[in-house]
Design a protein around this motif. Structure first.
Motif: not given
Length: 268
Positions: A51, A64, A103-104, A223
């Protein structure tokens, strides 16, 4: 979110009504503030592949990060990835040091009490990772064993929300990072690590370590991107960009780059 942070977050919210977007008149300036400074500051744990993490050159990369960079391109601002202590993530957001948590970041009812979330963009699950040679094949097998988790992660909540499993564990050991927890697992310091499925799969595939994931999961998750409660305009702008990326295929393309398939759920 760790329970110890709930009171802290509530206190910070009460003192942060004007931080990061809310003016004295109650007008939401969150999007304008980002556009005026020309930067969108993204808070992350920079050891959370795939991520967001540092590559061999020390650059922050990840699924991400690619998504956020494309969102910033569409908003006309610069992406600034800002590594933070993930155990203090809500404090970093509430004090205005960052504009979002991306971020996850698992959406939970507890977190929704204090934060404003985007729509879910990826499905995930909390899973148990063990050494391939270990005798553990089920959650029940781990009775009396030691479990590693990242401090402040949703893995802790997943364990708490699985009472039978939680009560059977001999010891829960906190680590600052998942990667450190996996290193301890490799040398036998813990019997298992509870962590995100996407992160676990990525680590096993990229590192070649002799780990395996138990079939039983602790929790199914989604998420999302976390914002301050008052930053509705900024959240809506980011969500709008993600919606457009899903519609034109950009989001799917980024997912295929990192996961080999489109695992996103935006607009689906």
């Amino acid at each position: 979110m760790k329970k110890t942070f709930c009171i802290l977050v509530a206190l910070l919210l009460s003192f942060s009504l004007f931080a990061g977007g809310a003016s004295e008149s109650g007008v939401d300036n969150s999007l304008n503030d980002v556009l005026e400074k020309g930067q969108f500051v993204l808070g992350l744990d920079d050891s959370f592949p795939p991520m967001g993490y540092r590559d061999e050159n020390g650059e922050i990369v990840g699924f991400d990060i690619d998504c956020a960079r494309e969102v910033c391109n569409r908003l006309g601002v610069e992406l600034v990835p800002q590594p933070i202590d993930w155990n203090s993530k809500e404090q970093e957001l509430m004090t205005g040091n960052i504009d979002c948590l991306w971020n996850g970041f698992t959406i939970t009812e507890e977190r929704k009490e204090n934060l404003l979330f985007s729509d879910p963009y990826v499905k995930n699950a909390q899973v148990v990772v063990v050494n391939a040679s270990s005798p553990f094949n089920t959650l029940e097998d781990l009775s009396g064993g030691s479990i590693g988790v990242q401090a402040g992660s949703s893995a802790e909540s997943a364990i708490e929300d699985t009472p039978d499993f939680a009560s059977s564990i001999g010891e829960i050991i906190q680590f600052k990072e998942n990667l450190t927890a996996l290193m301890d697992l490799e040398i036998g310091g813990v019997d298992a690590v509870v962590m995100d499925l996407l992160v676990a799969n990525d680590n096993i595939n990229r590192s070649g370590k002799d780990f395996r994931i138990l079939d039983e999961t602790l929790a199914d998750e989604e998420y999302g991107i976390g914002f301050r409660k008052n930053d509705v305009a900024l959240r809506d702008a980011v969500q709008g960009a993600l919606d457009d990326m899903a519609a034109d295929g950009t989001l799917a393309s980024i997912a295929e780059k990192w996961f080999g398939a489109d695992i996103t759920v935006v607009g689906k």
